[in-house]
Design an enzyme around this catalytic site. Structure first.
Site, PDB file in Angstrom:
ATOM      1  N   THR A 117       0.825  -1.210   0.000  1.00 57.71           N
ATOM      2  CA  THR A 117       0.000   0.000   0.000  1.00 57.71           C
ATOM      3  C   THR A 117       0.864   1.266   0.000  1.00 57.71           C
ATOM      4  O   THR A 117       1.991   1.249   0.499  1.00 57.71           O
ATOM      5  CB  THR A 117      -0.893  -0.006   1.264  1.00 57.71           C
ATOM      6  OG1 THR A 117      -1.455   1.281   1.445  1.00 57.71           O
ATOM      7  CG2 THR A 117      -0.094  -0.317   2.524  1.00 57.71           C
ATOM      8  N   ASP A 118       0.282   2.353  -0.470  1.00 58.71           N
ATOM      9  CA  ASP A 118       0.991   3.639  -0.409  1.00 58.71           C
ATOM     10  C   ASP A 118       0.993   4.193   1.016  1.00 58.71           C
ATOM     11  O   ASP A 118       1.711   5.153   1.309  1.00 58.71           O
ATOM     12  CB  ASP A 118       0.361   4.661  -1.371  1.00 58.71           C
ATOM     13  CG  ASP A 118      -1.094   4.988  -1.063  1.00 58.71           C
ATOM     14  OD1 ASP A 118      -1.685   4.353  -0.164  1.00 58.71           O
ATOM     15  OD2 ASP A 118      -1.650   5.895  -1.719  1.00 58.71           O
ATOM     16  N   LYS A 161       2.361  -3.293   7.257  1.00 56.46           N
ATOM     17  CA  LYS A 161       2.649  -3.449   5.827  1.00 56.46           C
ATOM     18  C   LYS A 161       4.076  -2.973   5.524  1.00 56.46           C
ATOM     19  O   LYS A 161       4.777  -3.582   4.721  1.00 56.46           O
ATOM     20  CB  LYS A 161       1.641  -2.671   4.974  1.00 56.46           C
ATOM     21  CG  LYS A 161       0.233  -3.201   4.996  1.00 56.46           C
ATOM     22  CD  LYS A 161       0.091  -4.604   4.425  1.00 56.46           C
ATOM     23  CE  LYS A 161       0.248  -4.660   2.918  1.00 56.46           C
ATOM     24  NZ  LYS A 161      -0.079  -6.026   2.381  1.00 56.46           N
TER      25      LYS A 161
HETATM   26  P1  NAD Z   1      -9.370  -7.884   2.258  1.00 61.75           P
HETATM   27  O1  NAD Z   1      -9.363  -7.564   3.702  1.00 61.75           O
HETATM   28  O2  NAD Z   1     -10.594  -7.649   1.444  1.00 61.75           O
HETATM   29  O3  NAD Z   1      -8.997  -9.423   2.054  1.00 61.75           O
HETATM   30  C1  NAD Z   1      -7.939 -10.030   2.720  1.00 61.75           C
HETATM   31  C2  NAD Z   1      -7.976 -11.543   2.452  1.00 61.75           C
HETATM   32  O4  NAD Z   1      -6.860 -12.129   3.140  1.00 61.75           O
HETATM   33  C3  NAD Z   1      -9.250 -12.217   2.973  1.00 61.75           C
HETATM   34  O5  NAD Z   1      -9.757 -13.133   2.013  1.00 61.75           O
HETATM   35  C4  NAD Z   1      -8.758 -12.954   4.225  1.00 61.75           C
HETATM   36  O6  NAD Z   1      -9.494 -14.140   4.485  1.00 61.75           O
HETATM   37  C5  NAD Z   1      -7.313 -13.264   3.864  1.00 61.75           C
HETATM   38  N1  NAD Z   1      -6.494 -13.425   5.079  1.00 61.75           N
HETATM   39  C6  NAD Z   1      -6.442 -12.599   6.160  1.00 61.75           C
HETATM   40  N2  NAD Z   1      -5.607 -13.125   7.095  1.00 61.75           N
HETATM   41  C7  NAD Z   1      -5.121 -14.285   6.574  1.00 61.75           C
HETATM   42  C8  NAD Z   1      -4.221 -15.272   7.057  1.00 61.75           C
HETATM   43  N3  NAD Z   1      -3.668 -15.181   8.280  1.00 61.75           N
HETATM   44  N4  NAD Z   1      -3.934 -16.318   6.263  1.00 61.75           N
HETATM   45  C9  NAD Z   1      -4.496 -16.441   5.021  1.00 61.75           C
HETATM   46  N5  NAD Z   1      -5.373 -15.551   4.543  1.00 61.75           N
HETATM   47  C10 NAD Z   1      -5.672 -14.480   5.292  1.00 61.75           C
HETATM   48  O7  NAD Z   1      -8.114  -7.088   1.650  1.00 61.75           O
HETATM   49  P2  NAD Z   1      -7.971  -6.352   0.238  1.00 61.75           P
HETATM   50  O8  NAD Z   1      -8.581  -5.017   0.350  1.00 61.75           O
HETATM   51  O9  NAD Z   1      -8.373  -7.287  -0.825  1.00 61.75           O
HETATM   52  O10 NAD Z   1      -6.391  -6.135   0.200  1.00 61.75           O
HETATM   53  C11 NAD Z   1      -5.534  -7.111  -0.378  1.00 61.75           C
HETATM   54  C12 NAD Z   1      -4.091  -6.648  -0.273  1.00 61.75           C
HETATM   55  O11 NAD Z   1      -3.922  -5.403  -0.948  1.00 61.75           O
HETATM   56  C13 NAD Z   1      -3.614  -6.412   1.163  1.00 61.75           C
HETATM   57  O12 NAD Z   1      -2.295  -6.892   1.280  1.00 61.75           O
HETATM   58  C14 NAD Z   1      -3.672  -4.915   1.324  1.00 61.75           C
HETATM   59  O13 NAD Z   1      -2.708  -4.465   2.256  1.00 61.75           O
HETATM   60  C15 NAD Z   1      -3.338  -4.459  -0.078  1.00 61.75           C
HETATM   61  N6  NAD Z   1      -3.880  -3.142  -0.426  1.00 61.75           N
HETATM   62  C16 NAD Z   1      -5.212  -2.896  -0.334  1.00 61.75           C
HETATM   63  C17 NAD Z   1      -5.728  -1.658  -0.679  1.00 61.75           C
HETATM   64  C18 NAD Z   1      -7.199  -1.360  -0.631  1.00 61.75           C
HETATM   65  O14 NAD Z   1      -7.595  -0.225  -0.893  1.00 61.75           O
HETATM   66  N7  NAD Z   1      -8.070  -2.316  -0.325  1.00 61.75           N
HETATM   67  C19 NAD Z   1      -4.866  -0.654  -1.114  1.00 61.75           C
HETATM   68  C20 NAD Z   1      -3.492  -0.930  -1.191  1.00 61.75           C
HETATM   69  C21 NAD Z   1      -3.017  -2.188  -0.850  1.00 61.75           C
END
Ligand code: NAD
Ligand code: TYD
Length: 364
Positions: free
Chosen positions: A143-144, A172
């Site tokens: 993430t940013d 992160k």
């Molecule tokens: P989310 O919370 O919707 O989904 C996370 C998934 O990870 C879920 O399916 C959950 O069951 C799984 N998970 C959580 N803990 C776990 C564990 N211990 N073992 C296995 N699986 C596990 O998240 P998202 O919004 O889809 O984000 C995905 C990635 O992108 C993350 O790494 C997040 O930091 C990054 N990210 C997200 C955003 C955003 O705006 N949503 C922006 C930048 C980066």
């Protein structure tokens, strides 16, 4: 080609790909976009299925021969080893994380465990099996928010110093450091992408955009933290998923790429836009929805502004976002209005229990 970095890896014709967190918002969109058009690759979704996962959304993929799900907690090294022995992946795309800033403020322990220890376990699993093999790749999705907060001007570049504010962004940041250290120390082939706020179909309504859409539809209050003047850059989720695949294919090993949507918006303007679009799509008076706005206590440590300089990925990989905020936000509103079953499903599970316990009935 940037100096000092290995060329984009030679890719195999047919890869075994572990996608961690493939039941979450972005991971599920990633799988939906890639599994069908890339039948030459095998995709294994490695997910613990926490509150944030919804298997309902996986049904379409379940019948595809090049897709499988393994319920694995990445903090459990034995389980990680077992699935790596089974799959023998060529590529790991690592989405799994605890992802919500507000939850990280209320309960940071799971963030440290999953985001730091879980990433560490995956890196160990890769190091033990791959060494420096450049035919393989660990792609880390980040993430940013690791860069902290901007003032009124300036953009996050890949060289911006890390300065995370919340337990989420700190966890992160720690995971990013580990990924980079595994490349420098052990020669593990890695790439990292840091992207801005995603929005689009299948995002849980704990996050700003789906929360406001669903609360507006239900005529519930729209809680805006502080004065609503914090700025985020919004990236439509399918653009993000395309960017990740582009970096996997064209990016340099060991290198970081920022991904942004070129859509900086103040929260208050996001909420106003959503009220107007929901009103238009449902034939409601916009004034009725705009009147639901409520200014509530600010989030502690609330970063003021995020904005991305995405010129490196444009120059080196040829990627640019396809959606503007206007096109992406309308598609998003339409998706939530058309998928009431998904909404009911999400709102009735683990997620609901946690929201009720921690937020009362303020949020969706
Ligand atoms: P989310 O919370 O919707 O989904 C996370 C998934 O990870 C879920 O399916 C959950 O069951 C799984 N998970 C959580 N803990 C776990 C564990 N211990 N073992 C296995 N699986 C596990 O998240 P998202 O919004 O889809 O984000 C995905 C990635 O992108 C993350 O790494 C997040 O930091 C990054 N990210 C997200 C955003 C955003 O705006 N949503 C922006 C930048 C980066
Ligand atoms: P969020 O979707 O939680 O993403 P992040 O904290 O990772 O940026 O929040 C986006 C912005 O919206 C952030 O500035 C906090 C604000 N916000 C509200 O004003 N009200 C809300 O109910 C939520 C969830 C967020």
């Amino acid at each position: 080609k940037p100096r000092g970095y290995a060329k984009g890896r030679a890719r195999k014709q047919s890869m075994k790909i572990i996608v961690t967190g493939g039941a979450g918002f972005i991971g599920a969109n990633f799988l939906n976009q890639l599994v069908t058009p890339l039948p030459q690759h095998q995709f294994v979704n490695l997910d613990k299925l926490t509150y944030a996962a919804n298997l309902g959304r996986r049904r379409a993929l379940d019948s595809l021969p090049n897709y499988a799900l393994r319920r694995v907690d990445i903090t459990d090294m034995k389980a990680v080893d077992a699935v790596f022995d089974e799959v023998e992946p060529d590529l790991v795309v690592h989405f799994a994380a605890e992802s919500h800033v507000d939850r990280s403020i209320l309960g940071p322990r799971e963030f440290v465990r999953t985001n730091i220890e879980g990433t560490f376990n995956l890196l160990e699993a890769c190091r033990a099996r791959w060494g420096k093999d450049e035919q393989r790749l660990f792609h880390h999705v980040s993430t940013d928010e690791v860069y902290g907060s901007l003032g009124e001007t300036g953009l996050f570049e890949e060289t911006t110093a890390y300065d995370p504010s919340s337990p989420y962004s700190a966890s992160k940041a720690a995971s990013d450091h580990l990924v980079r250290a595994y490349h420098r120390t052990y020669g593990l082939p890695v790439k990292i992408t840091n992207c801005s706020n995603n929005y689009g179909p299948m995002q849980f309504p704990e996050k700003l955009i789906p929360l406001m859409i669903l609360n507006a539809v239900d005529r519930r209050p729209l809680p805006i933290y502080g004065q609503g003047v914090n700025v985020r850059d919004w990236l439509y989720v399918t653009d993000h998923c395309e960017a990740i695949w582009t970096v996997i294919e064209k990016g340099a090993v060991g290198r970081t790429y920022n991904i942004g949507g070129n859509n900086e918006m103040r929260n208050i303007d996001v909420v106003d836009t959503l009220c107007n679009i929901v009103a238009e799509e449902t034939g409601t008076d916009p004034g009725e929805l705009l009147a639901l706005k409520e200014f509530v206590t600010d989030r502690p440590g609330h970063d003021m502004r995020y904005a991305i300089d995405a010129s490196r990925i444009a120059k080196e990989c040829g990627w640019e976002p396809k959606e503007t905020f206007d096109t992406g936000i309308r598609k998003t509103v339409q998706w939530y209005l058309a998928n009431q079953e998904w909404v009911n499903d999400v709102r009735s599970g683990e997620y609901r229990k946690w929201m009720d316990a921690n937020y009362g009935d303020r949020t969706g």
